[in-house]
Design an enzyme around this catalytic site. Sequence first.
Site, short mmCIF file in Angstrom:
data_model
loop_
_atom_site.label_atom_id
_atom_site.label_comp_id
_atom_site.label_asym_id
_atom_site.label_seq_id
_atom_site.Cartn_x
_atom_site.Cartn_y
_atom_site.Cartn_z
N ARG A 280 16.54 0.28 -4.02
CA ARG A 280 17.15 1.55 -4.39
C ARG A 280 18.62 1.58 -4.00
NH1 ARG A 280 13.41 5.88 -5.45
NH2 ARG A 280 15.22 7.23 -5.19
N ASN B 42 3.04 -3.81 -4.84
CA ASN B 42 4.32 -3.24 -4.40
C ASN B 42 4.26 -3.02 -2.89
OD1 ASN B 42 6.42 -1.35 -3.72
ND2 ASN B 42 6.65 -0.91 -5.89
N HIS C 65 14.32 1.93 1.83
CA HIS C 65 13.28 1.06 2.39
C HIS C 65 13.65 -0.41 2.24
CE1 HIS C 65 12.12 1.34 -1.83
NE2 HIS C 65 11.61 2.54 -1.68
N THR D 65 9.60 9.53 -4.91
CA THR D 65 9.26 8.31 -5.62
C THR D 65 9.70 8.48 -7.07
OG1 THR D 65 7.45 6.78 -6.16
CG2 THR D 65 6.94 9.12 -6.20
N GLY E 250 1.09 0.06 -5.41
CA GLY E 250 1.65 -0.06 -4.07
C GLY E 250 1.06 0.87 -3.04
N GLN E 251 1.36 2.16 -3.14
CA GLN E 251 1.05 3.10 -2.07
C GLN E 251 -0.43 3.12 -1.70
OE1 GLN E 251 -0.63 6.26 -2.08
NE2 GLN E 251 -0.03 6.83 0.02
N HIS F 9 2.03 3.45 -11.54
CA HIS F 9 2.48 4.68 -10.89
C HIS F 9 1.27 5.57 -10.63
CE1 HIS F 9 5.76 7.14 -9.34
NE2 HIS F 9 5.02 8.18 -9.70
N ARG G 193 10.99 3.80 12.21
CA ARG G 193 11.47 3.61 13.58
C ARG G 193 12.72 2.74 13.64
NH1 ARG G 193 8.15 4.65 17.94
NH2 ARG G 193 10.08 4.21 19.08
N ASP H 8 6.82 -1.86 -0.97
CA ASP H 8 7.88 -0.95 -0.51
C ASP H 8 7.44 -0.12 0.69
OD1 ASP H 8 9.53 -1.79 -2.55
OD2 ASP H 8 9.27 0.00 -3.79
N GLU I 260 12.35 -3.98 -9.00
CA GLU I 260 12.68 -2.72 -9.66
C GLU I 260 14.08 -2.30 -9.26
OE1 GLU I 260 8.15 -0.86 -9.77
OE2 GLU I 260 9.58 -0.14 -8.27
N HIS J 201 11.35 -2.51 -4.81
CA HIS J 201 12.36 -1.66 -5.44
C HIS J 201 13.60 -1.59 -4.54
CE1 HIS J 201 13.33 2.57 -7.34
NE2 HIS J 201 14.35 1.73 -7.40
#
EC number: 2.6.99.2
Length: 257
Positions: free
Chosen positions: A44, A6, A49, A99, A233-234, A211, A17, A8, A69, A42
Amino acid sequence: MKLGVNIDHVAVLREARAVNDPQIIHAMFEAVSGGADQITIHLREDRRHINEDDVKNIINLSPIPVNLECSINSEIIDIVCELKPHRATIVPEKREELTTEGGLSLDSLNLKNVISKLNDNDIKVSLFINPKKNDVIMSKELGATCVELHTGAYANTFLMLNSNLNHTKYKIDNLNLKRGELEILLNSELTRIKEAANISTNLGLEVAAGHGLNYQNVTAISSIKDIFELNIGQSIVAKSVFVGLKNAVKEMMELVK
């Protein structure tokens, strides 16, 4: 075991920025170079993002499958049907959340119609659900071909047990428990995921999970035989700050495989 990366949070850094740096397409190709099996993004409703242009460019240029997603918002679903990713994973969405906080509520009257529309557009449908038997059964009845099991409760418990999180401002208050209690809870969460994955497989559903998974907690999940894919992802993007995205993906691939 396949790994969906992921990206994102690369877009989160870009939006910090409001400039086109880092470029999301560059991130996609770095993830591919690291061995990723899938790109996950994702879109949203608030476009905080990833945006439509990102989705279109990634789907058009990615040499590997794209997992998009999305919520069941009608505008978003129309975009998904137009751009046709390999898979659409339907997730719950709240504007105020940092999230995705939990699995889908499957009693939405519109959910079955959304799944049918995606299927009609030849898009594989996955539902992001809590690891519960009833949610798995309902997912099958609604027409999904895949479920992604929410591993957040497992990941949070693991963090509180095996890191210094409890000594920071990010500690999870409802998990401020003794070590013995956390160990029991961790085993319980892992069992829930295993059982939900097994039920899913027996019903003919493909099973993904994700997750909160990271380099420390992923091994127990990747060893579950009924799970075919992890979406992470993160933690990968965070690691990439120090070793580069390609190497961060490679390190995760070694753990997952």
